[in-house]
Design an enzyme around this catalytic site. Structure first.
Site, short mmCIF file in Angstrom:
data_model
loop_
_atom_site.label_atom_id
_atom_site.label_comp_id
_atom_site.label_asym_id
_atom_site.label_seq_id
_atom_site.Cartn_x
_atom_site.Cartn_y
_atom_site.Cartn_z
N CYS A 41 0.50 3.76 2.83
CA CYS A 41 1.03 3.18 4.07
C CYS A 41 2.53 3.44 4.16
CB CYS A 41 0.80 1.68 4.13
SG CYS A 41 -0.93 1.21 4.15
N CYS A 81 0.84 -1.21 0.00
CA CYS A 81 0.00 0.00 0.00
C CYS A 81 0.87 1.25 0.00
CB CYS A 81 -0.92 -0.07 1.22
SG CYS A 81 -1.43 1.47 1.94
#
Ligand code: ZN
Length: 145
Positions: free
Chosen positions: A72, A69
């Site tokens: 992230c 991600c």
């Protein structure tokens, strides 16, 4: 305020009883003699996280993330930096939802990153999406309980 304030050692996982008034003095673990607060987010698995939910009297600030991600990855250094400012008031924890899929399912994590605050085993609030450092600090302190 109660004298019983259970803090889990970042190094060995022992439960230490550290009065809240002593938390700022960089308390050492009674068992392994390391600092109970590491100043860094802890990577926990489901069992480790469960132990924190059940035993820790500190509020927990949790980053549910995954390696694939992009946001992230942007969030990771911010979260690490936040640990240096939010500990010892909070314990910062990272849960890799790619590895801990069952836990992520139980927690109903629907998007990542998701940031959440837990107190006394209960979720107080969650916020999906990455945050900048100042927003994260403000958000956490607002919901410190
Ligand atoms: Zn220890």
């Amino acid at each position: 305020m109660s004298d019983k304030h259970h803090v889990i050692c970042a190094s060995c996982g022992s439960i230490n009883n550290v009065p809240q008034s002593r938390m700022a003095d960089d308390p050492k673990c009674g068992k392994c003699k390391q600092a109970v607060m590491s100043g860094k987010p802890l990577e926990l698995n489901e069992a480790g996280f469960q132990r924190y939910l059940e035993k820790s009297d500190q509020p927990l600030l949790v980053d549910f993330w995954a390696p694939w991600c992009g946001p992230c990855k942007m969030m990771a250094p911010i979260f690490t930096q936040a640990a240096t400012q939010l500990e010892p008031q909070f314990r910062l924890i990272k849960i890799n939802t790619e590895v801990e899929q069952i836990l992520a399912g139980k927690m109903r994590i629907q998007s990542i990153p998701t940031l959440a605050i837990f107190k006394n085993g209960k979720e107080m609030i969650r916020q999906p999406g990455a945050m900048g450092l100042n927003d994260l600090l403000r958000w956490a302190r607002t919901h410190a309980g």
